[in-house]
Motif scaffolding. Structure first.
Motif, short mmCIF file in Angstrom:
data_model
loop_
_atom_site.label_atom_id
_atom_site.label_comp_id
_atom_site.label_asym_id
_atom_site.label_seq_id
_atom_site.Cartn_x
_atom_site.Cartn_y
_atom_site.Cartn_z
N GLU A 160 -77.01 -29.67 -18.54
CA GLU A 160 -77.15 -29.98 -20.00
C GLU A 160 -77.64 -31.69 -20.16
O GLU A 160 -77.28 -32.50 -19.05
CB GLU A 160 -75.85 -30.09 -20.63
CG GLU A 160 -74.57 -30.81 -20.42
CD GLU A 160 -73.42 -30.46 -21.10
OE1 GLU A 160 -72.45 -31.46 -21.16
OE2 GLU A 160 -73.10 -29.24 -21.51
N VAL A 161 -77.87 -32.01 -21.33
CA VAL A 161 -78.28 -33.43 -21.68
C VAL A 161 -77.15 -34.17 -21.80
O VAL A 161 -75.97 -33.79 -22.62
CB VAL A 161 -79.20 -33.32 -22.83
CG1 VAL A 161 -79.79 -34.82 -23.25
CG2 VAL A 161 -80.37 -32.77 -22.57
N THR A 162 -76.92 -35.37 -21.33
CA THR A 162 -75.62 -36.44 -21.53
C THR A 162 -76.07 -37.63 -21.97
O THR A 162 -77.55 -38.04 -22.14
CB THR A 162 -75.01 -36.41 -20.13
OG1 THR A 162 -75.77 -37.25 -18.97
CG2 THR A 162 -74.69 -35.14 -19.46
N GLU A 163 -75.19 -38.44 -22.23
CA GLU A 163 -75.54 -40.13 -22.54
C GLU A 163 -75.56 -40.74 -21.17
O GLU A 163 -75.61 -42.10 -21.33
CB GLU A 163 -74.52 -40.39 -23.60
CG GLU A 163 -75.08 -39.72 -24.96
CD GLU A 163 -73.87 -40.33 -25.96
OE1 GLU A 163 -72.95 -40.98 -25.62
OE2 GLU A 163 -74.16 -40.12 -27.16
N GLY A 164 -75.19 -40.32 -19.99
CA GLY A 164 -74.94 -40.77 -18.79
C GLY A 164 -75.98 -41.04 -17.73
O GLY A 164 -77.41 -40.71 -18.24
N ASN A 165 -75.74 -41.09 -16.49
CA ASN A 165 -76.59 -41.11 -15.61
C ASN A 165 -77.43 -39.52 -15.38
O ASN A 165 -76.97 -38.64 -16.05
CB ASN A 165 -76.14 -41.48 -14.39
CG ASN A 165 -76.38 -42.89 -14.10
OD1 ASN A 165 -76.72 -43.62 -15.03
ND2 ASN A 165 -75.65 -43.47 -12.99
N TYR A 166 -78.42 -39.58 -14.55
CA TYR A 166 -78.91 -38.53 -14.21
C TYR A 166 -78.26 -38.00 -12.97
O TYR A 166 -78.41 -38.45 -11.91
CB TYR A 166 -80.49 -38.39 -13.90
CG TYR A 166 -81.26 -37.22 -13.35
CD1 TYR A 166 -81.47 -36.38 -14.22
CD2 TYR A 166 -81.59 -37.02 -12.04
CE1 TYR A 166 -82.14 -35.06 -13.80
CE2 TYR A 166 -82.36 -36.04 -11.41
CZ TYR A 166 -82.48 -34.98 -12.46
OH TYR A 166 -83.20 -33.98 -12.10
N VAL A 167 -77.66 -36.72 -13.20
CA VAL A 167 -76.73 -36.64 -12.18
C VAL A 167 -76.94 -35.12 -11.60
O VAL A 167 -76.98 -34.17 -12.54
CB VAL A 167 -75.10 -36.62 -12.36
CG1 VAL A 167 -74.15 -36.08 -11.27
CG2 VAL A 167 -74.97 -38.04 -12.91
N CYS A 168 -76.91 -34.81 -10.31
CA CYS A 168 -77.13 -33.39 -9.70
C CYS A 168 -76.22 -33.23 -8.60
O CYS A 168 -75.76 -34.06 -7.82
CB CYS A 168 -78.71 -33.13 -9.07
SG CYS A 168 -80.16 -33.47 -10.11
N THR A 169 -75.62 -31.83 -8.91
CA THR A 169 -74.44 -31.45 -7.93
C THR A 169 -75.27 -30.28 -7.12
O THR A 169 -75.72 -29.50 -7.84
CB THR A 169 -73.25 -31.17 -8.87
OG1 THR A 169 -73.43 -30.31 -9.62
CG2 THR A 169 -72.62 -32.42 -9.24
N PHE A 170 -74.60 -29.95 -6.13
CA PHE A 170 -74.91 -28.98 -5.12
C PHE A 170 -73.73 -28.62 -4.14
O PHE A 170 -73.18 -29.42 -3.38
CB PHE A 170 -76.00 -29.37 -4.19
CG PHE A 170 -76.51 -28.36 -3.28
CD1 PHE A 170 -77.15 -27.22 -3.72
CD2 PHE A 170 -76.14 -28.52 -1.85
CE1 PHE A 170 -77.41 -26.26 -2.94
CE2 PHE A 170 -76.57 -27.67 -0.85
CZ PHE A 170 -77.41 -26.36 -1.36
N GLU A 171 -73.20 -27.38 -4.41
CA GLU A 171 -72.13 -26.56 -3.86
C GLU A 171 -70.75 -27.96 -3.97
O GLU A 171 -70.16 -27.93 -2.87
CB GLU A 171 -72.31 -26.65 -2.42
CG GLU A 171 -73.72 -25.40 -2.09
CD GLU A 171 -73.98 -25.05 -0.69
OE1 GLU A 171 -73.43 -25.85 0.05
OE2 GLU A 171 -74.47 -24.11 -0.61
#
Length: 719
Positions: free
Chosen positions: A335-346
């Motif tokens: 989803e779109v946020t007001e923070g950083n560009y964050v990607c998570t994996f496992e």
């Protein structure tokens, strides 16, 4: 490639830590020349992108302009991209996915694709490897375009020794938005909205494609770089086109970006960066087709036929339903946020960086540029005129390209009023009651001889192409191709084509809506010629246009640049004549008032007395006249006046801003161009089916069958 030491230091300074492996790969690709335009961006401010008709200018997936309409307001989109390196490594898939990518750029604006143009550049036609690339590229374009039902209606094909180690494949697309409310951009709108990936499943194909496109081709590129080439599926793309229409119909999309260079990481980070926002993305939510993929592969794979949509939470289920109806995958990836560009994996955070720094943080390069030297005059001597005529008219550069365009379905969608083979295609935009003329191309001989003047001529020639069909130039996009910019002479030539193209477009009042830059087109064979492909559209009332073929009933006039006023004006620099017989010359001067010439040509082309119009440029007057005659119509041309210049210059000199007109009211044409451009009497058209040319040093005479035999060299050699 890998992240350079200086770029690594900038990233560490911004993040306050060492980048993760996934972050380093993402920065490497997003900060590559292909994505960040690090060497070209300082030059691109030369282009004027403003105008009353401009709705969306540079920076989105495609530019948008309004066109005249007899009903509701109507927009068209224009985009262009290169698939040069991939087409060398794998000509079929490289070219095919170039078509797929530019079509998805069109979809992401909410438009329906209605026309394609391909401008192709290869090494010498006599080389076996050049023909292999040529045949594979044309097959890839035709296969993909025909399968998705988008007509390829215009373009260009050129052969030049310096493309041997690095061909160019530039593909442009025009899309239609028949209701302004359907317009979508790539700017993310609101925090809390979902990011939904729709289309094909994700695999490992195309990994590192953006960085691959930002380095010189190595000698072993055809084998070593094959994994960086994407593999397309046009049948899935066709489903995606129709699904995109359904999503737009129901107003389900807030913003959109197609997945091209740098894959999911590039598309999603650019979307939120444009909106000054961030995102939370869970990479394991991506629907995949290969097991055990890692975070970097999810982020950077350039698997085709995928779109990233911003969707309001309440509309997600409906988006899934439409995707399922068209047998497409759909994943809510974040989803779109007001923070950083964050990607998570496992369960692990693999990317956490400001989106704007990812997209716009790459520093620009300040590179030295050397001015090209002016060509001396060193002309071939003792060339027989018949030998020259047959060599120039029969050159693959100026010969018929029917072998190419007959492989394309240009009639699908039933819009093509003037088909390929003319100066410009004319498309019927019936939703607006408007004809849309479309021309695309460049000439490497011109820009090798004189980058700045040659690029000005490229812009003027494309404008002349649409004006000769009675259409007023309206908007353009460009694909600027060059070699390694770190070489001062190469960068100097590239700077020349940028400045020349921008200057002439500005003179013609044609806004440049955006485009593509492709540098590092260099190989062990050396750099390519600086190549400024321009794709230009013009607009007109209705869809009828004068043909290039003679009717056989009128007077023949040559209008335009001062090509018949002596050797001082009729230079041969950049001509196919010199390419065939050797020698050098200064590039010819252009018109003093090219904008007035183009405007007047539009009016004359639409006059009832005008029977035929044909741009006179590549191959000179000899090729223009050869292309105009047929078994039903010939021409008698008189150039027997020694004060007008040498026979070679008269017949084979190439200048943009010239047109041959067949008319039943020659005096009206002279009056229209009075004070605008010179008008020369060439002779008359007739029903002889023969081209007869009288010259001071002798006469030329060829019938339609003989000329057709010269001009079918590509068919003859390949079929």
């Amino acid at each position: 490639m890998s992240l350079s030491d200086s770029d690594h230091d900038l990233v560490v300074e911004e993040l306050g830590r060492e980048p993760t492996r996934a972050e380093a790969a993402l920065f490497e690709n997003l900060w590559s020349e292909h994505c960040a335009y690090r060497s070209s961006w300082p030059l691109l401010s030369a282009f004027d992108s403003e105008g009353d008709q401009v709705v969306v200018g540079p920076g989105d997936d495609a530019g948008v302009v309004s066109i005249p309409s007899d009903g509701e307001e109507t927009y068209i989109t224009m985009g262009i991209e290169s698939h040069n390196h991939p087409s060398y490594v794998d000509p079929f898939d490289g070219a095919a996915t170039g078509v797929g990518g530019i079509v998805r750029d069109t979809l992401s604006m909410g438009a329906y694709p209605i026309a394609l143009a391909d401008s192709l550049y290869f090494g010498d036609f006599d080389r076996e490897h050049s023909r292999y690339l040529f045949e594979g590229v044309v097959e890839g374009i035709s296969h993909y375009g025909n399968c998705i039902g988008v007509p390829t209606v215009t373009g260009s094909t050129a052969f030049h020794d310096d493309y041997e180690g690095n061909p160019l494949v530039n593909v442009a697309c025009v899309g239609l938005i028949d209701d302004p409310d359907r317009l979508v951009t790539a700017e993310a709108q609101h925090p809390g909205n979902k990011l939904v990936l729709v289309g094909n499943s994700t695999g490992r194909d195309g990994l590192g494609g953006a960085s691959f496109a930002s380095e010189d081709l190595a000698e072993d590129a055809e084998t070593e770089d094959r994994p960086a080439v994407q593999v397309g599926d046009p049948y899935t793309e066709k489903l995606l086109i129709e699904a995109n229409e359904a999503l737009i119909d129901e107003d389900l999309i807030e913003s959109a970006r197609d997945l091209g260079a740098a894959g999911l990481g590039g598309a999603s980070s650019e979307m939120v960066a444009k909106g000054g926002l961030g995102a939370n993305i869970e990479l394991t939510n991506v629907h995949e087709r290969e097991p055990n993929m890692n975070a970097m592969e999810y982020l950077l794979a350039e698997s085709q036929e995928r779109m990233c949509y911003e969707v309001r939470p309440e509309n997600v289920d409906r988006v899934r339903e439409i995707a399922d109806r068209y047998d497409l995958g759909a994943s809510v990836i974040g989803e779109v946020t007001e923070g950083n560009y964050v990607c998570t994996f496992e369960g692990e955070t693999v990317v956490d960086a400001p989106a704007e720094f990812l997209g716009d943080g790459a520093p620009y390069n300040d590179l030295p540029a050397e001015e090209p030297t002016e060509q001396p005059r060193d002309l071939p001597e003792g060339v027989d005129l018949d030998e020259a005529f047959e060599a120039v008219v029969g050159s693959p550069n100026t010969a018929s390209k029917e072998w190419v365009y007959r492989q394309y379905d240009h009639e699908v969608q039933v819009r093509t009023a003037t088909p390929p083979g003319d100066d410009a295609a004319v498309m019927a935009v019936r939703e607006a009651g408007t004809g849309l003329a479309f021309s695309s191309g460049a000439d490497p001989n011109w820009t090798t001889a004189a980058p700045y003047e040659g690029a000005r001529a490229v812009a003027l020639e494309n404008a002349t192409n649409v004006a000769a069909k009675g259409a007023t130039p309206h908007a353009a996009v460009d694909c600027l191709n060059g070699g390694n910019p770190e070489k001062p002479d190469v960068y100097g030539g590239f700077k020349g084509i940028v400045d020349g193209l921008a200057e002439m477009c500005r003179t013609l009042d044609v806004p440049v809506l955006g485009g593509n830059v492709s540098l590092y087109n260099d190989s062990v064979a050396g750099p390519i010629p600086p190549t400024p492909t321009l794709a230009l559209v013009g607009v007109k009332d209705g869809y009828d246009a004068p043909p290039a073929a003679l009717a056989g009933e009128g007077d023949l006039l040559l209008v335009g640049a001062r090509s018949l006023e002596g050797d001082a004006e009729a230079r041969l620099g950049g001509s196919e004549y010199l390419a065939q017989f050797g020698g050098t010359d200064r590039f010819p001067a252009s018109l003093d008032e090219p904008d007035a010439f183009v405007d007047t040509l539009v009016d004359v082309a639409n006059d009832d007395a005008t029977l035929a119009t044909h741009d006179a440029s590549h191959g000179g007057l000899a090729v223009t006249l050869a292309e105009m005659i047929s078994e039903e119509a010939g021409a008698s041309v008189d150039l027997d006046a020694p004060t007008k210049g040498s026979p070679a210059a008269l017949l084979f000199g190439e200048q943009a801003g010239r047109v041959v007109i067949e008319t039943t009211d020659a005096s009206a044409v002279r009056e229209a161009f009075d004070g605008v451009a010179p008008v020369y009497d060439l002779g008359s058209a007739d029903d002889s089916g023969t081209l007869d040319v009288a010259l001071a040093d002798g006469d030329l005479s060829y019938d339609a069958a003989e000329i057709a035999g010269l001009r079918d060299v590509i068919d003859r050699e390949l079929d």
